[in-house]
Design a protein around this motif. Structure first.
Motif, PDB file in Angstrom:
ATOM      1  N   VAL A  77       4.264  13.080   1.816  1.00  0.00           N
ATOM      2  CA  VAL A  77       3.107  12.209   1.533  1.00  0.00           C
ATOM      3  C   VAL A  77       2.410  12.624   0.252  1.00  0.00           C
ATOM      4  N   ILE A  78       1.886  13.854   0.241  1.00  0.00           N
ATOM      5  CA  ILE A  78       1.044  14.279  -0.883  1.00  0.00           C
ATOM      6  C   ILE A  78       1.860  14.357  -2.177  1.00  0.00           C
ATOM      7  N   LYS A  96       4.803  13.012  -2.905  1.00  0.00           N
ATOM      8  CA  LYS A  96       5.290  11.681  -3.292  1.00  0.00           C
ATOM      9  C   LYS A  96       4.179  10.872  -3.945  1.00  0.00           C
ATOM     10  N   ARG A  97       2.961  10.996  -3.419  1.00  0.00           N
ATOM     11  CA  ARG A  97       1.836  10.265  -3.993  1.00  0.00           C
ATOM     12  C   ARG A  97       1.517  10.784  -5.410  1.00  0.00           C
ATOM     13  N   LEU A  98       1.546  12.112  -5.572  1.00  0.00           N
ATOM     14  CA  LEU A  98       1.296  12.688  -6.896  1.00  0.00           C
ATOM     15  C   LEU A  98       2.379  12.287  -7.893  1.00  0.00           C
ATOM     16  N   GLU A  99       3.631  12.239  -7.444  1.00  0.00           N
ATOM     17  CA  GLU A  99       4.718  11.811  -8.330  1.00  0.00           C
ATOM     18  C   GLU A  99       4.527  10.367  -8.769  1.00  0.00           C
ATOM     19  N   ALA A 100       4.101   9.524  -7.853  1.00  0.00           N
ATOM     20  CA  ALA A 100       3.859   8.122  -8.199  1.00  0.00           C
ATOM     21  C   ALA A 100       2.735   7.989  -9.216  1.00  0.00           C
ATOM     22  N   ILE A 101       1.677   8.779  -9.034  1.00  0.00           N
ATOM     23  CA  ILE A 101       0.561   8.738  -9.985  1.00  0.00           C
ATOM     24  C   ILE A 101       1.002   9.239 -11.355  1.00  0.00           C
TER      25      ILE A 101
END
Length: 361
Positions: free
Chosen positions: A47-48, A50-55
């Motif tokens: 979650v965390i 993957k979210r940082l990679e997307a950002i």
């Protein structure tokens, strides 16, 4: 009833003493705590991170992408360190067991710290890439690799010290071993130093077309510590020791700014002076008017000498393009133009010949 009473007392005794004096209930609670942090580890990775990679992908800067990717391993290791630490301190160990557990906790924290430092080195390479005027990309790569190796060695030494293993004798032994290796591997160190000089002096970089007279010609694919890998034009792979580039002249053909055309035009001896002048002027005017040539570098179209079977005219000029294929194209156009000029002035090209005179008596 006495049997059940004895069994109950024995069960309670085993339950309370547990393993090495640790209550089994505490062990179960500790395992539960560690399991909760393992679940948290999965949440971090799925979650965390993957979210940082997307950002990070939304930005044009590659530094944040590299930083997020580098921190993924330590971030997943952190819950394990915290879980083991909290679980171990919840349980009541004996004095000896507590010392071992404390050492394990210190070891895990030390590994985490040095892993973080090791991973932070990679994003630093993007910061150093701004110094490309001072350092080449390959030299920056060498510096990053050396820093990573040094951090790994320091981390390993710190872990060994925690477990009471003295690294002083190990270092002394490695020093003696290093001297022995150095005496038997002089060529290795010569190639290493030569490779560093190549990078510091920026003689060539990956992708450059280079020529070492009498040794090799090709495109640089990799610059290593000991050798450089070149791809020859027949697509074969050549691995050249770095000392060859330090001890021999290296021509970096990719850095050519003006490809040269240098020809000797051979004309027959029956060519008149007026024809020679006209041919010379027309060739020179063609070069000066064409956008294919850099007139500032220099043009030379002159009658050079009288050879055995021809009058030689030297044509020397430089193309505007630094492309090899464009150079070939310009050469072809010039060759066709020169032939048209010579034929248009009713002259002809000479070829090696001999005249034989037969004397009659």
């Amino acid at each position: 009833m006495d049997i059940f009473s004895n069994f109950s007392d024995l069960f309670i005794s085993v339950w309370s003493k547990g393993i090495r004096g640790v209550d089994i209930f505490q062990i179960l609670i500790g395992i539960g705590i560690f399991f909760i942090f393992l679940i948290f580890r999965g949440i971090i990775s799925k979650v965390i991170i993957k979210r940082l990679e997307a950002i990070a992908k939304r930005t044009t800067n590659k530094l944040d992408d590299t930083f997020v990717s580098a921190m993924e391993g330590p971030a997943r290791f952190l819950p394990i360190v915290l879980g083991f630490f909290i679980a171990s301190y919840y349980m009541s160990f004996g004095e000896d067991a507590r010392a071992v557990i404390d050492t394990i906790n210190r070891t895990l924290i030390t590994i985490l710290i040095f892993w973080l430092i090791h991973q932070v080195v990679e994003p630093i390479s993007y910061i150093l890439s701004g110094l490309d005027k001072m350092l080449t990309r390959e030299l920056i790569g060498w510096i990053i690799k050396s820093l990573k190796i040094l951090i790994f060695i320091l981390g390993l030494a710190a872990v060994l010290e925690l477990w009471g293993i003295k690294i002083g004798p190990i270092i002394a032994g490695l020093g003696l071993f290093g001297v022995a290796v150095a005496l038997g591997a002089q060529d290795l160190f010569k190639n290493l130093i030569s490779g560093i000089l190549v990078l510091v002096e920026k003689r060539f970089k990956i992708g450059d077309w280079i020529l070492v007279e009498g040794i090799i010609e090709g495109v640089v694919e990799k610059i290593g510590f000991r050798s450089t890998v070149l791809r020859k034009f027949d697509k074969s792979l050549a691995i050249i020791p770095n000392f060859q580039f330090a001890e021999n002249a290296v021509i970096n053909i990719s850095e050519t700014t003006n490809w040269r055309i240098d020809w000797a035009i051979t004309l027959q001896y029956d060519t008149t002076v007026d024809q020679l002048k006209k041919i010379r002027n027309e060739i020179e005017n063609h070069i000066k008017k064409s956008d294919d040539y850099d007139n500032a570098v220099g043009i030379a179209v002159r009658v050079e000498k009288f050879s055995d079977s021809s009058i030689d005219m030297r044509v020397r000029c430089f193309t505007n393009s630094n492309s090899f294929s464009m150079w070939l194209e310009v050469k072809e156009k010039l060759a066709i133009e020169i032939k048209q000029i010579v034929e248009g002035n009713n002259a002809a090209f000479a070829f090696p010949s001999q005249s034989i005179y037969i004397e009659k008596k």
